[in-house]
Design an enzyme around this catalytic site. Structure first.
Site, PDB file in Angstrom:
ATOM      1  N   ARG A  40       0.536  -1.099   0.013  1.00 39.43           N
ATOM      2  CA  ARG A  40       0.117  -0.200  -0.214  1.00 39.43           C
ATOM      3  C   ARG A  40       0.242   1.220   0.317  1.00 39.43           C
ATOM      4  NH1 ARG A  40      -5.394  -1.660   3.654  1.00 39.43           N
ATOM      5  NH2 ARG A  40      -6.223  -2.693   2.129  1.00 39.43           N
ATOM      6  N   GLY A 354     -10.411  -8.171  -2.128  1.00 39.88           N
ATOM      7  CA  GLY A 354     -11.020  -8.481  -1.495  1.00 39.88           C
ATOM      8  C   GLY A 354     -10.141 -10.311  -2.084  1.00 39.88           C
TER       9      GLY A 354
END
Ligand code: AMP
Length: 397
Positions: A40, A354
């Protein structure tokens, strides 16, 4: 919902103080606190580098974990500042607070081409409450707001929505890409548009199914969700996952597909086992003919063929949710085949965060997918056609 929003490229940031909302919610080792994946942080670099190159003074901010308004040493963003500094190859000034004296003094002194990181936004309960006074304080340090944390745009928090009431708000490159690819897929998809939905629960994806039955040409339903559809049509599903209160809904969706002329594909066979276990012996049955003591854990070979054939020739494919319990290798066949079909389809392919993103990565197909959304919850709400507060608040192009 208008997805055509201004980006950092549409606004003058030279010499300006920019409040940049990042998603630095990184996974950490529970014992040592070490960052176990810096994906990230790496993903945030293009926007940060662009802003610094433009001569902006970057005040980065993020949440980490769920401190629920309490100062928790284990959830400090200090290790993120350190890692970010290593990746950028320059100093990242770290503020010991969020809107306190230290943050404000450091923000004031920050020059063009310099970057600082505020402490964890969620150390203040006001962040998640979208408290206007807190948002105003946060905004007071900057002249422009840049949203680049797609994972939180479905939440109206102070740093995702509140600050836009005080600052001109635009997207960074990460959010811009999510809007461009997913927005286009929903508004003006290259057809045929095929949606592949799986995962455990119908209830989580009710609104997604409903919305996609208005947009897609074909909707494929696999995973644990499919058994509720099978049961609703009078099938025997043994001990498979069932949401008994969603049987009527399943029938409604089957009707809606007919009415809208959407091809709705459900499994025709199922790989089952006696128990929910990685070691269980797989046995295949026709859909709707599962013995009373068996549960469905994956789509069967005929279904794999049916579903994969349906993706062939597609212009756009959106996929959310695995076809089976892919965490158990014996029952990962359907999910793997679907990931491969997407990778080889030649279509614009989008994976909505997900588990299906994890599956595509685990199986080595991630780099062949057009876009893997970084926000699980946010991408689901996107596919539901809901207005995302962190997107709606950005300036229109
Ligand atoms: P979701 O978060 O709703 O996308 O669901 C993902 C989870 O669904 C994964 O952990 C899968 O193991 C699970 N899942 C998929 N198919 C089945 C199934 N047939 N039975 C039980 N769980 C399933």
């Amino acid at each position: 919902m208008n997805y055509n929003k201004k980006t950092v490229k549409d606004i003058d940031v030279k010499g300006k103080k920019v409040l940049l909302r990042c998603d630095f919610n990184v996974p950490q080792d529970k014992e040592t606190g070490e960052i176990t994946s810096d994906k990230r942080i790496v993903a945030a670099l293009p926007t940060i580098r662009y802003l610094l190159d433009q001569g902006a003074a970057v005040i980065a901010c993020s949440h980490l974990g769920k401190p629920k308004g309490e100062w928790k040493k284990s959830l400090t963003l200090a290790p993120v500042a350190k890692r970010l500094s290593e990746l950028l190859g320059r100093e990242v000034i770290f503020a010991a607070d969020v809107i306190g004296e230290d943050a404000k003094a450091k923000a004031k002194a920050l020059g063009g081409g310099e970057i600082m990181l505020l402490e964890n936004l969620r150390f203040h309960i006001e962040e998640e409450k979208n408290d206007p006074a807190f948002a105003k304080e946060l905004a007071s340090m900057a002249e422009v707001y840049v949203s680049d944390a797609f994972g939180t745009v479905h939440r109206a928090h102070a740093s995702t929505e509140g600050v836009s009431h005080y600052l001109p708000a635009v997207s960074g490159f990460l959010v811009a890409k999510e809007l461009e690819v997913m927005g286009k897929a929903l508004d003006d998809p290259k057809r045929p548009f095929v949606a592949v939905l799986g995962g455990a629960k119908v209830s989580d994806k009710i609104n997604v199914i409903n919305n996609l039955l208005e947009k897609a040409d074909t909707v494929i339903i696999g995973g644990g969700m499919a058994y509720t559809f099978s049961k609703a049509q009078g099938g025997e599903i043994g001990t498979s996952l069932l949401e008994a209160d969603k049987l009527d809904y399943a029938l409604e969706m089957i009707e809606k597909a007919k009415k809208n002329g959407v091809k709705l594909l459900l499994p025709v066979d199922t790989v089952c086992a006696k128990e929910f276990s990685a070691d269980a012996e797989p046995v295949t049955f026709e859909a709707g003919h599962i013995p009373a003591d068996m549960m469905g854990l994956d789509i069967g070979p005929k279904t794999v063929k049916l579903f994969c054939d349906a993706t062939r020739g597609a212009g756009t494919i959106v996929w959310n949710g695995p076809m089976g319990v892919f965490e158990f290798p014996k029952f990962a066949v359907g999910t793997e085949a679907m990931a491969k079909a997407l990778a080889e389809s030649g279509a614009v392919t989008i994976i909505g965060g997900g588990d299906s993103a994890a599956a595509a990565e685990q199986l080595g197909f991630a780099d062949k997918i057009t876009h893997i959304s970084t926000g699980g919850g946010a991408s689901l709400e996107f596919l539901e056609g809901k207005e995302l507060p962190g997107v709606a608040c950005l300036l229109d192009k």
